[in-house]
Design an enzyme around this catalytic site. Structure first.
Site, PDB file in Angstrom:
ATOM      1  N   LYS A 198       0.836  -1.210   0.000  1.00  0.00           N
ATOM      2  CA  LYS A 198       0.000   0.000   0.000  1.00  0.00           C
ATOM      3  C   LYS A 198       0.871   1.260   0.000  1.00  0.00           C
ATOM      4  O   LYS A 198       2.055   1.206   0.349  1.00  0.00           O
ATOM      5  CB  LYS A 198      -0.935  -0.008   1.210  1.00  0.00           C
ATOM      6  N   ARG A 247     -10.199   0.280  15.386  1.00  0.00           N
ATOM      7  CA  ARG A 247     -10.029   1.214  14.266  1.00  0.00           C
ATOM      8  C   ARG A 247     -11.085   0.881  13.234  1.00  0.00           C
ATOM      9  O   ARG A 247     -11.856   1.711  12.815  1.00  0.00           O
ATOM     10  CB  ARG A 247      -8.623   1.078  13.679  1.00  0.00           C
ATOM     11  N   MET A 299      12.005  23.869  -0.881  1.00  0.00           N
ATOM     12  CA  MET A 299      10.995  22.977  -1.442  1.00  0.00           C
ATOM     13  C   MET A 299      11.619  21.972  -2.405  1.00  0.00           C
ATOM     14  O   MET A 299      11.273  20.796  -2.394  1.00  0.00           O
ATOM     15  CB  MET A 299       9.900  23.780  -2.153  1.00  0.00           C
ATOM     16  N   TYR A 353      17.052  29.946   3.206  1.00  0.00           N
ATOM     17  CA  TYR A 353      15.981  30.705   3.871  1.00  0.00           C
ATOM     18  C   TYR A 353      16.360  31.053   5.303  1.00  0.00           C
ATOM     19  O   TYR A 353      16.837  30.201   6.055  1.00  0.00           O
ATOM     20  CB  TYR A 353      14.683  29.906   3.899  1.00  0.00           C
TER      21      TYR A 353
HETATM   22  C1  LIG Z   1      -0.351  -1.795   6.831  1.00  0.00           C
HETATM   23  C2  LIG Z   1      -0.938  -3.049   7.291  1.00  0.00           C
HETATM   24  C3  LIG Z   1      -0.120  -4.174   7.503  1.00  0.00           C
HETATM   25  C4  LIG Z   1       1.397  -4.141   7.460  1.00  0.00           C
HETATM   26  O1  LIG Z   1       1.897  -3.703   8.704  1.00  0.00           O
HETATM   27  P1  LIG Z   1       3.478  -3.673   8.993  1.00  0.00           P
HETATM   28  O2  LIG Z   1       3.584  -3.220  10.397  1.00  0.00           O
HETATM   29  O3  LIG Z   1       4.061  -2.656   8.049  1.00  0.00           O
HETATM   30  O4  LIG Z   1       3.975  -5.022   8.746  1.00  0.00           O
HETATM   31  C5  LIG Z   1      -0.761  -5.377   7.782  1.00  0.00           C
HETATM   32  N1  LIG Z   1      -2.098  -5.446   7.905  1.00  0.00           N
HETATM   33  C6  LIG Z   1      -2.901  -4.381   7.752  1.00  0.00           C
HETATM   34  C7  LIG Z   1      -4.367  -4.531   7.897  1.00  0.00           C
HETATM   35  C8  LIG Z   1      -2.354  -3.130   7.456  1.00  0.00           C
HETATM   36  O5  LIG Z   1      -3.144  -2.078   7.313  1.00  0.00           O
END
Ligand SMILES: *Cc1c(COP(=O)(O)O)cnc(C)c1O
Length: 339
Positions: free
Chosen positions: A33, A117, A294, A248
């Site tokens: 992700k 969550r 930047m 800056y």
């Molecule tokens: C991001 C995520 C992971 C991975 O977690 P890590 O700590 O980076 O291994 C696993 N499961 C879910 C549901 C996540 O959102």
């Protein structure tokens, strides 16, 4: 142009260690992700496939589509499709998602075992499974997420116990409804390295595949190797007399005559903006001078290229944040090169 190097052998090194820990690379979901935590989703998908990984997890359908050809199966953590999609499973984080998912889609039920969550409650499992069956959804998995597997507390064990209850309940309801039993998974990177007797169908690893363990001492410390290094190229070199104030606010003043070069990366490219008051160092120990702009920064010397970091833990410490944030912020516009 600034660029990112992705170290193939370090990546394979990490995948080997993790696969051993969970007893097989066929059990590993690589979590890609957010542009593979900033590493480049397509590059990391390609390497994962080369290693023999069969499944990945992403946040959105758009991400899944970008790497569709590299995996037989992709789990989408939080996005709902318009049409049934082959080879992609969708997490059901709330009961209300079930009515929105097209018939015959592959789904995985996310259970809240204590993080609060997302995920459905344990007492909602029976209802959820009935709705899933009525809608002809294909239940591939049931999973949960640990809130503090990286910390030396009992919360990991508490959630694990709760997930045991989940498994029992799911088995009971599946038997009643005569639907095939799904596979179970719960472990993220930190949990993987706390469990010497891993026995679930799958594990989901993000941060560890990229070479970082985030376990607090004295939890075990696997010898992972960072995969990403960030590089910038020199735009220009100038020689300044003692007393020149650079960037800056002019917060850095040359303590003697000094050669200073400008490099082509800044906070607009996802590098953290340093205020120049407490200097940060490049990978080979040179101070970054003054405030970061930047799209540029200044460094003493005239090296053609500089490595800004090859281990994000130093910057995470400096900026009081987590390694995840240091790499994830890196702009997708920076070129990723596999070496
Ligand atoms: C991001 C995520 C992971 C991975 O977690 P890590 O700590 O980076 O291994 C696993 N499961 C879910 C549901 C996540 O959102």
């Amino acid at each position: 142009m600034s660029y990112i190097l992705i170290d193939r052998s370090n990546y394979f090194h990490n995948l080997n260690i993790i696969s051993k820990q969970i007893k097989g690379k066929d059990k590993l979901f690589v979590v890609l992700k957010d542009n593979a935590y900033g590493h480049g989703i397509v590059q990391m998908a390609k390497l994962s496939k080369e290693f023999g990984i069969k499944q990945s997890a992403v946040q959105t359908i758009k991400e899944a589509m970008s790497i569709k050809n590299y995996f037989p199966y992709i789990l989408v953590f939080n996005d709902l499709p318009q049409n049934k999609m082959n080879g992609i499973g969708f997490a059901i984080n709330y009961i209300k998602y079930i009515e929105k998912i097209p018939k015959n889609s592959i789904v995985e039920l996310k259970i809240d075992t204590g993080m609060h969550r997302n995920g459905i409650k344990i007492k909602e499992i029976a209802d959820a499974l009935r709705l899933i069956k009525n809608k002809n959804l294909i239940l591939k998995g049931v999973f949960t997420h640990f809130k503090s597997a990286d910390e030396l507390t009992s919360e990991y064990f508490w959630q694990k116990e709760n997930f045991k209850e989940v498994k029992k309940e799911v088995k009971r309801v599946c038997n009643n409804l005569k639907i095939p039993l799904p596979s179970f998974h719960s472990h993220n990177s930190a949990a993987i390295f706390r469990n010497k007797n891993f026995n679930e169908a799958f594990a989901r690893s993000g941060i560890s595949i990229y070479g970082y363990h985030c376990l607090s001492y004295p939890l075990p410390n696997p010898s992972l190797k960072p995969v990403l290094s960030l590089w910038a190229e020199k735009i220009n070199t100038s020689k300044f007399k003692k007393g020149a104030r650079i960037g800056y606010g002019g917060v850095f003043e040359t303590p003697q005559n000094m050669t200073v070069s400008t490099y082509d990366i800044g906070y607009g490219d996802g590098f953290f903006r340093n205020d120049g008051l407490t200097p940060i160092k490049t990978a080979n120990g040179k101070n970054i001078l003054g405030r970061i702009s930047m799209n540029s920064m200044s460094i003493n010397g005239d090296d053609k290229e500089v490595c800004l970091f090859d281990d994000a833990s130093y910057l995470a410490k400096h900026f009081h944040t987590i390694i995840y944030e240091i790499t994830t912020r890196l702009s997708p516009n920076i070129k990723r090169i596999i070496v």
